[in-house]
Design an enzyme around this catalytic site. Structure first.
Site, PDB file in Angstrom:
ATOM      1  N   THR A 216       0.889  -1.160   0.000  1.00 41.02           N
ATOM      2  CA  THR A 216       0.000   0.000   0.000  1.00 41.02           C
ATOM      3  C   THR A 216       0.917   1.196   0.000  1.00 41.02           C
ATOM      4  OG1 THR A 216      -1.696  -1.102   1.340  1.00 41.02           O
ATOM      5  CG2 THR A 216      -1.601   1.267   1.540  1.00 41.02           C
ATOM      6  N   GLY A 246     -10.276  -3.456   2.864  1.00 37.71           N
ATOM      7  CA  GLY A 246      -9.289  -3.428   3.942  1.00 37.71           C
ATOM      8  C   GLY A 246      -9.388  -2.165   4.761  1.00 37.71           C
ATOM      9  N   GLY A 268      -0.018  -2.672   5.846  1.00 33.39           N
ATOM     10  CA  GLY A 268       0.074  -3.973   6.505  1.00 33.39           C
ATOM     11  C   GLY A 268      -1.280  -4.632   6.607  1.00 33.39           C
ATOM     12  N   GLY A 270      -4.665  -5.269   6.963  1.00 31.41           N
ATOM     13  CA  GLY A 270      -5.776  -4.351   7.180  1.00 31.41           C
ATOM     14  C   GLY A 270      -6.761  -4.833   8.216  1.00 31.41           C
TER      15      GLY A 270
HETATM   16  N1  ASP Z   1      -3.440  -2.484   4.384  1.00 37.71           N
HETATM   17  C1  ASP Z   1      -3.669  -3.094   3.098  1.00 37.71           C
HETATM   18  C2  ASP Z   1      -4.940  -3.876   3.148  1.00 37.71           C
HETATM   19  O1  ASP Z   1      -5.159  -4.587   4.113  1.00 37.71           O
HETATM   20  C3  ASP Z   1      -2.576  -3.981   2.624  1.00 37.71           C
HETATM   21  C4  ASP Z   1      -1.170  -3.578   2.944  1.00 37.71           C
HETATM   22  O2  ASP Z   1      -0.910  -2.448   3.290  1.00 37.71           O
HETATM   23  O3  ASP Z   1      -0.261  -4.423   2.869  1.00 37.71           O
HETATM   24  O4  ASP Z   1      -5.688  -3.846   2.199  1.00 37.71           O
END
Ligand code: ASP
Length: 365
Positions: A216, A246, A268, A270
């Site tokens: 992200t 997410g 990360g 979500g």
């Molecule tokens: N936060 C994002 C989600 O869960 C994914 C990520 O940042 O790795 O969609």
């Protein structure tokens, strides 16, 4: 800033009477204002590790006097358009059906307004659509077909966001998921060099026993006046269930801004962030006087403390996933932390051009 017809009429009347209110939040005696102990250290932008071009552009615009939201959105637009970043916008990895579904939200400190879109298909800049939701509607979040229709109405051009690289990685994922379906693991010889590189370097994408990685971009900024803004944009968890949303488009989770205090955002897992609304928590920790780095660490700690499901724990009880936070405060201090380190985040300003700095962290793998 847009007004309703009623606001327009009322402000016209009060202006005529010489009583127009200054823009910004109304003063209220109960409102605590964080004392800014040092002068604003000039504009600063922070972002996730993939955000170096974003913070560079954001700082350039902040130095020219741009609004902080214009600056961060212009910054992340570069990453959204980059086909090599498979975690955001055009070229993002698709959902389990092979369809790219994007999530984004933004928040503008001076007006305390925000907007978001979720599960949006067909537009490489969900952050721009999120901003229009904020500016052109009375809503905060539009999803799916409603978000798509809204984007079309405002002149966004629909396109296929699935690049050959992302499609090939998805085919490889689909082929490697089960031995009892009819899909075989494709031969990667014919794949693009980028697809081969990602497949070789990211076993966690394909094997269920590994925590699934994703990515992200979050970008937070403070301008020379101490005004704040943030944006988060993503293609979300790789190969997610279609329709999964997410943390990234959710104000309070994917990011949060309070113009009296600071801005924070996240990347990360979500689901962990949604269950703790952690970007909001990080801003509240800064309100209590913690530095941005300390506040980000407090957010990480909260997620670990609340991660009580065994399926999301390693044998020693530590989480099987990572979450990272990025923050700036009104004074121009900045920081980042993640559950697992080491790692790096992008920053520009506060005495330097765009660069990577080390993140604080709670645990090592
Ligand atoms: N936060 C994002 C989600 O869960 C994914 C990520 O940042 O790795 O969609």
């Amino acid at each position: 800033m847009k007004t309703t017809r009623r606001d327009f009429l009322v402000s016209g009347v009060s202006a005529a009477a010489g009583t127009a209110l200054a823009p910004g939040k109304a003063a209220a005696s109960w409102r605590k204002v964080l004392p800014v102990s040092r002068p604003v250290a000039g504009p600063v932008a922070v972002a996730s590790g993939n955000g170096q071009p974003a913070v560079a552009r954001a700082l350039e615009l902040l130095n020219e006097g741009s609004d902080p939201l214009d600056a961060v959105i212009a910054g992340v637009n570069i990453v959204e358009a980059d086909p090599d970043d498979v975690t955001v916008g055009y070229g993002g990895l698709p959902n389990a059906d092979g369809v790219v579904q994007l999530d984004s939200c933004c928040m503008h400190g001076p007006t305390h307004r925000g907007g978001g879109v979720a599960a949006l298909e067909g537009f490489r800049h969900p952050s721009k659509v999120a901003r229009l939701v904020m500016e052109e509607t009375d809503h905060v979040l539009l999803v799916g077909q409603g978000a798509r229709k809204f984007a079309l109405e405002y002149g966004f051009e629909e396109e296929n966001l699935l690049t050959d690289t992302a499609r090939q990685i998805w085919l490889y994922w689909r082929g490697s998921q089960s031995e009892i379906d009819d899909y075989l693991v494709p031969n990667t010889e014919e794949f693009t060099p980028r697809a081969k590189e990602i497949i070789e370097n990211n076993p966690s994408l394909f094997y269920p026993e590994e925590p699934r990685s994703a990515g992200t971009i979050n970008c937070c900024a403070v301008d020379a006046n101490g005004d704040l803004a943030a944006v988060t944009t993503t293609s979300g968890l790789f190969f997610k269930i279609p329709g999964r949303v997410g943390d990234s488009p959710i104000v309070g989770a994917g990011l949060y801004v309070d113009n009296d205090v600071g801005a924070a955002g996240s990347t990360g897992r979500g689901e962990a962030n949604l269950l703790n609304l952690t970007s909001f928590l990080v801003v509240e920790e800064m309100r209590r006087g913690r530095s941005p780095t300390e506040a980000c660490l407090a957010g990480c700690r909260r997620i670990v403390e609340n991660n009580i499901e065994k399926r999301l724990q390693k044998p020693n009880g530590d989480p099987t996933f990572n979450v990272s936070f990025y923050a700036v405060n009104k004074a121009g201090e900045y920081g980042s932390a993640s559950i697992y380190g080491p790692g790096r985040f992008a920053v520009a300003g506060a005495g330097g051009d765009e660069r990577h700095e080390d993140r604080a962290f709670l645990l090592t793998r």
